[in-house]
Design an enzyme around this catalytic site. Sequence first.
Site, short mmCIF file in Angstrom:
data_model
loop_
_atom_site.label_atom_id
_atom_site.label_comp_id
_atom_site.label_asym_id
_atom_site.label_seq_id
_atom_site.Cartn_x
_atom_site.Cartn_y
_atom_site.Cartn_z
NE ARG A 1 -3.78 -2.16 2.60
CZ ARG A 1 -3.31 -3.19 3.85
NH1 ARG A 1 -2.07 -3.18 4.31
NH2 ARG A 1 -3.63 -4.06 4.02
CE LYS B 1 -6.65 -1.35 4.69
NZ LYS B 1 -7.80 -0.98 3.94
CG HIS C 1 -4.47 0.86 -3.99
ND1 HIS C 1 -3.71 0.35 -2.31
CD2 HIS C 1 -5.20 -0.98 -3.94
CE1 HIS C 1 -4.43 -0.37 -1.90
NE2 HIS C 1 -5.83 -0.95 -2.35
NE ARG D 1 -3.56 -4.04 -0.90
CZ ARG D 1 -2.56 -5.10 0.08
NH1 ARG D 1 -1.25 -4.25 -0.70
NH2 ARG D 1 -3.25 -4.92 1.19
CG HIS E 1 -5.77 -8.64 1.30
ND1 HIS E 1 -6.64 -9.26 0.00
CD2 HIS E 1 -5.71 -7.77 1.55
CE1 HIS E 1 -5.57 -7.95 -0.66
NE2 HIS E 1 -5.98 -7.39 0.16
CE1 TYR F 1 -6.40 -7.95 -7.09
CE2 TYR F 1 -6.45 -8.72 -5.00
CZ TYR F 1 -6.08 -7.91 -5.83
OH TYR F 1 -5.54 -6.28 -5.32
#
Length: 301
Positions: free
Chosen positions: A149, A175, A247, A250, A273, A282
């Site tokens: 990110r 995150k 992004h 990524r 994630h 994906y």
Amino acid sequence: MDWPRAIKGFKTYLKLERSLAANSIEAYTRDLEKLYQYAESLPAQPTPIKFTLTDLRNFITWVNELGMIPSTQSRILSGIKAFYKYLLMEDLISADPSELLETPKITRKLPDTLSIHEINKMIAAIDLSKPEGGRNKAMLEVMYGCGLRVSELTELRLSNLYLDPEIEFIKVTGKGSKERLVPIGGEAIKALMIWIEQIRVHVPIQKGEEDLVFLNRRGKRLSRVYVFMLIKQLAEITGIKKSISPHTFRHSFATHLVEGGADLRAVQEMLGHESITTTEIYTHLDREYLKSTIIEFHPRN
């Protein structure tokens, strides 16, 4: 309990109990303040503990009428549910009125991705005769090579680089301040070493920024806006018409891994994630890729 006190208590809960990052706390608070704003517009002006399921459903209708898209509505709803869970934990309410609130249906738009050729074109377009050229090349190589990110890139630290040939990992803070180890490849390492050993050593580094990998010419950390503008500029130079941002690198990293046959769990770990569901987008991209390949190359098409 009035709204300001409830919101203040909720912020403390998010910080101390859930250890959320400042950006996440700010987003939750902003969404909760929309509920406060709605409560103030009602004749009875209900306090948080007086809100009913009907009130909350009417609030969602109100949000929808403001023109907010389903993904935004869903995020607001997530914040409200967290807020009422907090009130329940604190014994300020005996039942959670948000429990039966339905999440708006979201159609997941597949993000634009860059081909390997397009990424190579953008990296090749960087002017390496300028001091910032080596830094910018290293940034794009690391962003694509590790699937970072933009905030993870700008916060990357020298002390979290493990570039010895037998290791070749970087430690990333994602995150919720969660750390993860991500493998880093040869091209990214090569570009990083040129920046660190040949260019960065000549930058007058500001106090407190000594451990940051990427710095501007004044020795301060780079902003996320700078990275965004750099990518827009390179896309323009190379004639790429897609809607892209940091992004996108990524997304491209993950898409190319899945297309190459990478295990979805491994991709989930590398992207950081929390849920495999987020990574599963994906597989949809992969199916589109397979479909276009069959249409293009199958002899009966």
